[in-house]
Design an enzyme around this catalytic site. Structure first.
Site, PDB file in Angstrom:
ATOM      1  N   LYS A  53       2.586  -1.157 -10.055  1.00 41.33           N
ATOM      2  CA  LYS A  53       3.724  -0.317 -10.458  1.00 41.33           C
ATOM      3  C   LYS A  53       4.942  -1.176 -10.793  1.00 41.33           C
ATOM      4  O   LYS A  53       5.672  -0.897 -11.744  1.00 41.33           O
ATOM      5  CB  LYS A  53       4.065   0.664  -9.336  1.00 41.33           C
ATOM      6  CG  LYS A  53       3.035   1.752  -9.119  1.00 41.33           C
ATOM      7  CD  LYS A  53       3.438   2.651  -7.951  1.00 41.33           C
ATOM      8  CE  LYS A  53       2.438   3.757  -7.728  1.00 41.33           C
ATOM      9  NZ  LYS A  53       2.818   4.643  -6.592  1.00 41.33           N
ATOM     10  N   ALA A 103       6.437   1.482  -4.498  1.00 43.21           N
ATOM     11  CA  ALA A 103       5.629   1.691  -3.291  1.00 43.21           C
ATOM     12  C   ALA A 103       4.434   2.578  -3.616  1.00 43.21           C
ATOM     13  O   ALA A 103       4.445   3.349  -4.586  1.00 43.21           O
ATOM     14  CB  ALA A 103       6.474   2.328  -2.188  1.00 43.21           C
ATOM     15  N   ASP A 104       3.410   2.463  -2.790  1.00 44.58           N
ATOM     16  CA  ASP A 104       2.248   3.339  -2.907  1.00 44.58           C
ATOM     17  C   ASP A 104       1.691   3.577  -1.512  1.00 44.58           C
ATOM     18  O   ASP A 104       1.619   2.645  -0.694  1.00 44.58           O
ATOM     19  CB  ASP A 104       1.175   2.714  -3.799  1.00 44.58           C
ATOM     20  CG  ASP A 104       0.100   3.721  -4.159  1.00 44.58           C
ATOM     21  OD1 ASP A 104       0.271   4.422  -5.185  1.00 44.58           O
ATOM     22  OD2 ASP A 104      -0.901   3.842  -3.421  1.00 44.58           O
ATOM     23  N   THR A 105       1.315   4.810  -1.236  1.00 48.11           N
ATOM     24  CA  THR A 105       0.767   5.167   0.062  1.00 48.11           C
ATOM     25  C   THR A 105      -0.650   5.691  -0.110  1.00 48.11           C
ATOM     26  O   THR A 105      -0.908   6.532  -0.976  1.00 48.11           O
ATOM     27  CB  THR A 105       1.638   6.244   0.744  1.00 48.11           C
ATOM     28  OG1 THR A 105       2.966   5.738   0.924  1.00 48.11           O
ATOM     29  CG2 THR A 105       1.076   6.632   2.110  1.00 48.11           C
ATOM     30  N   GLY A 151       2.041   0.278   0.740  1.00 45.87           N
ATOM     31  CA  GLY A 151       2.361  -1.023   0.166  1.00 45.87           C
ATOM     32  C   GLY A 151       3.690  -0.948  -0.546  1.00 45.87           C
ATOM     33  O   GLY A 151       4.009   0.070  -1.176  1.00 45.87           O
TER      34      GLY A 151
END
Length: 204
Positions: free
Chosen positions: A61, A78-80, A115
């Site tokens: 991203k 961010a990524d969850t 992350g």
């Protein structure tokens, strides 16, 4: 010096459409601007360990952010991901998928990993935080009520910890609560503080 003071010389850009991340960042007392939506291919290698996917996607991203960074810009992505039985549970496409995901989480522990990537014109840094969440057994009626009422189609694993299901179904959490919401703000606060110090050294 407090972090919000250090950030006065920067433009912190949150490149996320998540209202939870906006809320958490604001409640940390940090000023930021919102990036406009941009396209990003969020695929990942099929053989990648599930625990590494969130950090990998946060980097993807960040790299996809379409605007060239100015000297004072810091972009945050961010990524969850929710991981149950070594399987990544993404955002459900419909009620059938949401029901299947919540049925899988019922009466089990699962992992939530977020992350985060922070990047300036000079530096890039990524990290991830993991929490373990325990659900009690959910009835079909409870699952159906939650999905119909809250429509969790924009949430990994088909649930939001800050909603009804978090109050009535979660028996315990090992690790950061806010990480499960989508942004590990305590860790981010520390990492961002150190990042700014490093960025300042690299700008000289």
């Amino acid at each position: 010096m407090l972090l919000h003071k250090k950030l006065e010389g920067y433009n912190l850009i949150l490149a996320s459409a998540s209202p939870r991340r906006r809320q958490l960042l604001a409640e940390c007392g940090l000023s930021f601007t919102l990036a406009e939506k941009f396209d990003c291919d969020e695929s990942f290698p099929s053989d990648m360990p599930a625990c590494e996917v969130a950090q990998y996607l946060s980097k993807i991203k960040s790299d996809a952010y379409p605007t060239e960074l100015a000297d004072s810009d810091i972009v945050l992505t961010a990524d969850t991901v929710v991981i149950a039985e070594d399987k990544i549970l993404g955002k459900p496409a419909d009620k059938t998928e949401a029901t299947a995901m919540l049925s899988m989480l019922s009466a089990r522990k699962h992992i939530v990993t977020t992350g985060v990537t922070i990047r300036s014109k000079r530096l890039s840094h990524s990290f991830s935080v993991t929490s373990t969440v325990s659900f009690r057994a959910l009835s079909n009626e409870e699952i159906d009520y939650y999905i119909e009422t809250y429509k969790p189609y924009d949430k990994a694993g088909a649930y939001g910890i800050q909603e009804w299901i978090g109050y009535v179904a979660i028996e315990g959490i090992e690790g950061s609560f806010f990480n499960v919401m989508g942004l590990p703000v305590q860790r981010l606060y520390m990492e961002l503080d150190a990042f700014i110090e490093s960025d300042l050294l690299n700008s000289k």
